[in-house]
Scaffold this active site. Structure first.
Site, PDB file in Angstrom:
ATOM      1  N   CYS A 192       0.807  -1.215   0.000  1.00  0.00           N
ATOM      2  CA  CYS A 192       0.000   0.000   0.000  1.00  0.00           C
ATOM      3  C   CYS A 192       0.843   1.270   0.000  1.00  0.00           C
ATOM      4  CB  CYS A 192      -0.928  -0.001   1.215  1.00  0.00           C
ATOM      5  SG  CYS A 192      -2.142  -1.351   1.222  1.00  0.00           S
ATOM      6  N   LEU A 209      -2.783 -10.751   7.085  1.00  0.00           N
ATOM      7  CA  LEU A 209      -3.170  -9.472   7.676  1.00  0.00           C
ATOM      8  C   LEU A 209      -3.409  -9.663   9.164  1.00  0.00           C
ATOM      9  CD1 LEU A 209      -3.956  -6.508   7.280  1.00  0.00           C
ATOM     10  CD2 LEU A 209      -6.285  -7.269   6.771  1.00  0.00           C
ATOM     11  N   GLY A 225      -7.973   0.967   6.221  1.00  0.00           N
ATOM     12  CA  GLY A 225      -9.140   0.359   6.850  1.00  0.00           C
ATOM     13  C   GLY A 225      -9.553   1.229   8.020  1.00  0.00           C
TER      14      GLY A 225
END
Length: 213
Positions: free
Chosen positions: A41, A137, A176
């Site tokens: 990311c 994750l 998130g």
């Protein structure tokens, strides 16, 4: 256009997306090409740092930065693991582009830095399984951000005569809801400071490297 910097961590093909962009956009066949691959990311910021370095080295350079992420290629609908189901829910396809040059009227990149914290490599990443890429994750990621981000950012800003409270506008990767909350608590920010990041997450999801642009 003198340089083309492409960024992606989803899928793999050769020739890469840079080759396709040259043909579709009619760019010079002599354009300098650089690919930032599989850095996750934060690779959008890495691509921006690379593009800015080209411009600093050659003030006449004009760099096209393109981030393309097809996260749906890695959906694992039959994998019951918690982290894979979360990845299926929040990650999305997306692309973004920026042009970087030496115009005096444009915003400037005055510095870039990243930090690797010990014993965190297993907290988030891709693994190649029997049916493509599988997401790793850890639910500990927001806590790691909350504990480490503030002190690290203070160290980075100090030589520039700044502290986090001096920053007027924050552009935070919306990885998130819990990631944004970890950033907010780690930096002790007013919730309104992350409203734009929250809006991007709500409308587009986490598009990996393309999201920050």
């Amino acid at each position: 256009m003198t340089h083309l910097v492409t960024v992606s961590c989803t899928g793999a093909r050769s020739p890469g997306i840079d080759h396709g962009l040259i043909e579709r956009l009619g760019l010079s066949p002599d354009v300098s090409r650089t690919h930032v691959g599989f850095m996750g990311c934060h690779a959008g910021l890495n691509g921006l740092a690379v593009a800015s370095a080209f411009v600093r080295a050659d003030p006449d350079a004009v760099v096209m930065l393109v981030c393309v992420e097809l996260c749906s290629l890695h959906y694992q609908v039959d994998d019951p693991r918690w982290d894979q189901q979360v990845a299926n829910a929040i990650f999305a396809d997306g692309a973004a582009c920026a042009l970087i040059g030496s115009s005096a009227d444009a915003p400037r990149v005055t510095g870039a830095l990243s930090r690797v914290f010990p014993d965190t490599a297993s907290r988030m990443g891709w693994e190649i399984g029997q049916h493509g890429f599988r997401m790793t994750l850890s639910p500990r990621v927001p806590g790691l951000i909350r504990r480490h981000l503030g002190s690290w950012l203070e160290q980075w800003l100090a030589p520039r005569g700044l502290t986090p409270v001096d920053i007027d506008r924050w552009v935070v990767h919306p990885g998130g809801r819990d990631i944004l909350e970890g950033v907010r608590r780690g930096l002790e920010l007013d919730p309104a400071c992350l409203s734009e990041s929250e809006r991007v997450l709500e409308r587009h999801g986490n598009m990996s490297s393309a999201t920050i642009l």
